[in-house]
Design a protein around this motif. Structure first.
Motif, PDB file in Angstrom:
ATOM      1  N   GLY A 131      38.562  36.820  36.609  1.00  0.00           N
ATOM      2  CA  GLY A 131      39.249  36.142  35.470  1.00  0.00           C
ATOM      3  C   GLY A 131      40.819  35.738  34.668  1.00  0.00           C
ATOM      4  N   TRP A 132      41.105  36.337  35.537  1.00  0.00           N
ATOM      5  CA  TRP A 132      43.180  36.946  35.480  1.00  0.00           C
ATOM      6  C   TRP A 132      43.560  35.790  36.442  1.00  0.00           C
ATOM      7  N   LEU A 133      42.722  35.806  37.149  1.00  0.00           N
ATOM      8  CA  LEU A 133      43.281  34.792  38.590  1.00  0.00           C
ATOM      9  C   LEU A 133      42.967  33.382  38.700  1.00  0.00           C
ATOM     10  N   GLY A 134      41.961  33.332  37.638  1.00  0.00           N
ATOM     11  CA  GLY A 134      41.159  31.758  37.428  1.00  0.00           C
ATOM     12  C   GLY A 134      42.013  31.004  36.126  1.00  0.00           C
ATOM     13  N   ARG A 135      43.011  31.553  35.559  1.00  0.00           N
ATOM     14  CA  ARG A 135      43.642  30.854  34.871  1.00  0.00           C
ATOM     15  C   ARG A 135      44.654  29.852  35.262  1.00  0.00           C
ATOM     16  N   GLY A 136      45.325  28.673  34.466  1.00  0.00           N
ATOM     17  CA  GLY A 136      45.729  27.459  34.983  1.00  0.00           C
ATOM     18  C   GLY A 136      47.512  27.236  33.956  1.00  0.00           C
ATOM     19  N   PHE A 137      47.661  26.574  34.048  1.00  0.00           N
ATOM     20  CA  PHE A 137      48.694  25.894  33.600  1.00  0.00           C
ATOM     21  C   PHE A 137      48.702  24.845  32.547  1.00  0.00           C
ATOM     22  N   GLY A 138      48.050  24.526  32.462  1.00  0.00           N
ATOM     23  CA  GLY A 138      47.252  23.064  31.007  1.00  0.00           C
ATOM     24  C   GLY A 138      45.343  22.938  31.579  1.00  0.00           C
ATOM     25  N   PRO A 139      45.194  21.894  30.849  1.00  0.00           N
ATOM     26  CA  PRO A 139      43.458  22.355  31.048  1.00  0.00           C
ATOM     27  C   PRO A 139      43.341  21.278  32.134  1.00  0.00           C
ATOM     28  N   TRP A 184      55.405  47.760  34.397  1.00  0.00           N
ATOM     29  CA  TRP A 184      54.000  47.893  35.069  1.00  0.00           C
ATOM     30  C   TRP A 184      53.559  47.979  33.776  1.00  0.00           C
ATOM     31  N   LEU A 185      51.869  47.819  33.393  1.00  0.00           N
ATOM     32  CA  LEU A 185      51.289  48.309  32.384  1.00  0.00           C
ATOM     33  C   LEU A 185      50.465  49.113  32.607  1.00  0.00           C
ATOM     34  N   PRO A 186      49.610  49.656  31.524  1.00  0.00           N
ATOM     35  CA  PRO A 186      48.452  50.072  31.674  1.00  0.00           C
ATOM     36  C   PRO A 186      46.936  49.224  31.797  1.00  0.00           C
ATOM     37  N   TRP A 187      46.313  49.422  33.174  1.00  0.00           N
ATOM     38  CA  TRP A 187      45.228  48.930  33.743  1.00  0.00           C
ATOM     39  C   TRP A 187      44.848  47.842  32.132  1.00  0.00           C
ATOM     40  N   ASP A 188      43.938  48.817  30.846  1.00  0.00           N
ATOM     41  CA  ASP A 188      43.421  48.606  29.704  1.00  0.00           C
ATOM     42  C   ASP A 188      44.254  47.831  29.061  1.00  0.00           C
ATOM     43  N   ALA A 189      45.790  48.108  29.121  1.00  0.00           N
ATOM     44  CA  ALA A 189      46.362  46.839  28.448  1.00  0.00           C
ATOM     45  C   ALA A 189      46.230  45.522  28.541  1.00  0.00           C
ATOM     46  N   LEU A 190      45.185  45.482  29.963  1.00  0.00           N
ATOM     47  CA  LEU A 190      45.793  43.494  29.623  1.00  0.00           C
ATOM     48  C   LEU A 190      44.313  42.835  29.517  1.00  0.00           C
ATOM     49  N   PRO A 191      44.290  42.211  28.818  1.00  0.00           N
ATOM     50  CA  PRO A 191      42.799  41.655  28.123  1.00  0.00           C
ATOM     51  C   PRO A 191      41.732  41.411  28.966  1.00  0.00           C
ATOM     52  N   ASP A 192      39.829  41.872  28.985  1.00  0.00           N
ATOM     53  CA  ASP A 192      39.139  41.514  29.400  1.00  0.00           C
ATOM     54  C   ASP A 192      38.596  39.590  29.305  1.00  0.00           C
ATOM     55  N   LEU A 193      38.832  38.917  30.048  1.00  0.00           N
ATOM     56  CA  LEU A 193      39.076  37.564  29.535  1.00  0.00           C
ATOM     57  C   LEU A 193      37.271  36.959  28.940  1.00  0.00           C
ATOM     58  N   GLY A 194      36.293  37.900  29.655  1.00  0.00           N
ATOM     59  CA  GLY A 194      35.303  37.459  29.542  1.00  0.00           C
ATOM     60  C   GLY A 194      34.423  36.692  30.712  1.00  0.00           C
ATOM     61  N   THR A 195      33.462  36.654  30.706  1.00  0.00           N
ATOM     62  CA  THR A 195      32.317  35.856  31.373  1.00  0.00           C
ATOM     63  C   THR A 195      32.941  34.095  31.065  1.00  0.00           C
ATOM     64  N   ALA A 196      33.130  34.393  30.286  1.00  0.00           N
ATOM     65  CA  ALA A 196      33.231  32.360  30.074  1.00  0.00           C
ATOM     66  C   ALA A 196      34.589  32.278  30.517  1.00  0.00           C
ATOM     67  N   ALA A 197      35.078  32.919  30.891  1.00  0.00           N
ATOM     68  CA  ALA A 197      36.885  32.449  31.224  1.00  0.00           C
ATOM     69  C   ALA A 197      36.357  31.881  32.872  1.00  0.00           C
ATOM     70  N   PRO A 198      37.408  30.672  33.173  1.00  0.00           N
ATOM     71  CA  PRO A 198      37.353  30.139  34.429  1.00  0.00           C
ATOM     72  C   PRO A 198      37.427  31.446  35.622  1.00  0.00           C
ATOM     73  N   ARG A 199      36.828  30.967  36.576  1.00  0.00           N
ATOM     74  CA  ARG A 199      37.062  31.862  37.865  1.00  0.00           C
ATOM     75  C   ARG A 199      37.890  30.906  38.457  1.00  0.00           C
ATOM     76  N   PRO A 200      37.968  31.385  39.652  1.00  0.00           N
ATOM     77  CA  PRO A 200      38.834  30.834  40.774  1.00  0.00           C
ATOM     78  C   PRO A 200      37.978  30.245  42.131  1.00  0.00           C
ATOM     79  N   ASP A 201      38.145  29.480  42.358  1.00  0.00           N
ATOM     80  CA  ASP A 201      38.200  28.858  43.370  1.00  0.00           C
ATOM     81  C   ASP A 201      38.763  29.529  44.717  1.00  0.00           C
ATOM     82  N   PHE A 202      38.110  29.677  45.750  1.00  0.00           N
ATOM     83  CA  PHE A 202      38.680  30.677  47.050  1.00  0.00           C
ATOM     84  C   PHE A 202      38.519  29.706  48.533  1.00  0.00           C
ATOM     85  N   ILE A 203      39.962  29.728  48.839  1.00  0.00           N
ATOM     86  CA  ILE A 203      40.119  29.562  50.011  1.00  0.00           C
ATOM     87  C   ILE A 203      39.765  31.187  51.077  1.00  0.00           C
TER      88      ILE A 203
END
Length: 352
Positions: free
Chosen positions: A137-145, A57-76
């Motif tokens: 932004g958090w959910l949009g990260r992948g494991f590779g380019p 468990w970590l404080p919400w604000d301890a996690l970084p804001d990746l900004g508007t340029a971060a990839p976003r996920p697609d959705f089903i």
């Protein structure tokens, strides 16, 4: 973030999954997952947290804001029990896709959004918007380019689908006509129990969408409650995932099962994934189409699905007719419901 090693790692490492939020204490549970953990998991919920999975468990604000340029996920998005897990598995095999199936963090956003204008809301509207952007932004990260994150949301998340949809995003919405939906739910004890348990929340949501709705949940027999659940989710999707918007691809899962290779090819094109027809054919011919997607150790197939539907239709014929008639009456009363696919041979028609 530049001087914090954890935040730098979190920004680039999809193995650190923000699994769930604790609103009362304003913290996030971060779980450590390998890429195969994502691919194998049918649900990123409490069932994920075995002794093998590290978490903290970590404080919400301890996690970084990746900004508007971060990839976003697609959705089903989907109405529930209409093949969304199967589609997630198929797309993860045919393209460079990281599947996230029903991440719990989205449920937190939906819970907050439902109360955002009420006195009991734990977040202000500004904080909701900020943290929704952070979470995407958090959910949009992948494991590779180049790897695309694709969230298979739980059905209740459709209520905030418009909040989650980016201007350049792509989404899929899965549904089936009412008759087939009822038969599918009645064909399984677990699916029926789950649908009835969710009925109170769906009835409340439906009543908010339909002014002067003169029905109460206690008045509805079980099969009609199933029909009400379908109506709620379809009406919600009409509001949050307009078929006129090219970002949203609506797919009748029953139609998809008739020609899955063609349907997956269309979905691949919609999401802009890179693959080839041979790969799609190989995946369709492989084991995924013969497994129960939520529990791959168990066999399941489109033919078995239809057999179980027919049995349910025969066993509950009178109750199904009454449930469909209840929805038909509402569709006649509310013009917003007029184009919904109530009957199995009916397509959705969009008026301009």
């Amino acid at each position: 973030m530049a001087n914090d090693p954890f935040q730098r790692r979190f920004a680039a490492d999809a193995s650190l999954l923000p699994h769930m939020a604790d609103l009362a204490n304003d913290r996030v549970l971060v779980a450590l997952l390998a890429e195969p953990d994502y691919r194998h998991a049918s649900f990123l919920d409490q069932r994920l947290l075995t002794d093998r999975i590290g978490r903290e468990w970590l404080p919400w604000d301890a996690l970084p804001d990746l900004g508007t340029a971060a990839p976003r996920p697609d959705f089903i998005f989907h109405i529930g029990h209409v093949g969304s897990t199967l589609v997630s598995r198929l797309l993860a095999e045919v393209g460079d896709v990281l599947p996230l199936r029903e991440p719990m963090l989205l449920r937190t956003l939906a819970q907050v959004a439902e109360r955002i204008d009420r006195p009991e809301s734990v977040w202000s509207p500004d904080r909701y918007r900020t943290r929704k952007r952070q979470a995407l932004g958090w959910l949009g990260r992948g494991f590779g380019p180049g790897q695309r994150a694709m969230v298979k949301a739980s059905s209740v998340i459709t209520a905030i689908a418009d909040d989650l949809t980016e201007a350049d995003g792509r989404n899929l919405f899965l549904y089936v006509p009412l008759g087939r939906y009822i038969a599918t739910i009645l064909a399984g004890e677990a699916s029926l129990a789950e649908t009835l348990a969710q009925a109170p929340a769906r009835m409340a949501r439906l009543a908010a969408m339909l002014p002067d709705l003169d029905a109460a949940l206690w008045q509805l027999p079980p099969v009609t409650r199933v029909a009400m659940s379908w109506l709620c989710e379809m009406a919600t999707a009409q509001r949050t995932l307009s078929r006129r918007d090219p970002r949203h691809l609506w797919v009748d899962f029953e139609v998809m099962l008739a020609n899955p290779a063609s349907a997956i090819a269309a979905q691949v094109a919609h999401f802009g994934l890179t693959t080839d027809p041979g790969r799609i054919d190989a995946v369709i011919a492989g084991p995924i189409m013969r497994q129960y997607s939520k529990a791959p150790d168990h066999g399941y197939s489109p033919d078995l699905r239809r057999q179980l539907q027919v049995q349910a239709e025969e066993t509950h014929a009178a109750a199904i007719r009454d449930a469909i008639a209840w929805v038909e009456a509402l569709a006649a009363r509310y013009t917003s419901l007029a184009d919904l696919p109530i009957h199995n041979d009916q397509e959705i028609i969009c008026s301009s």
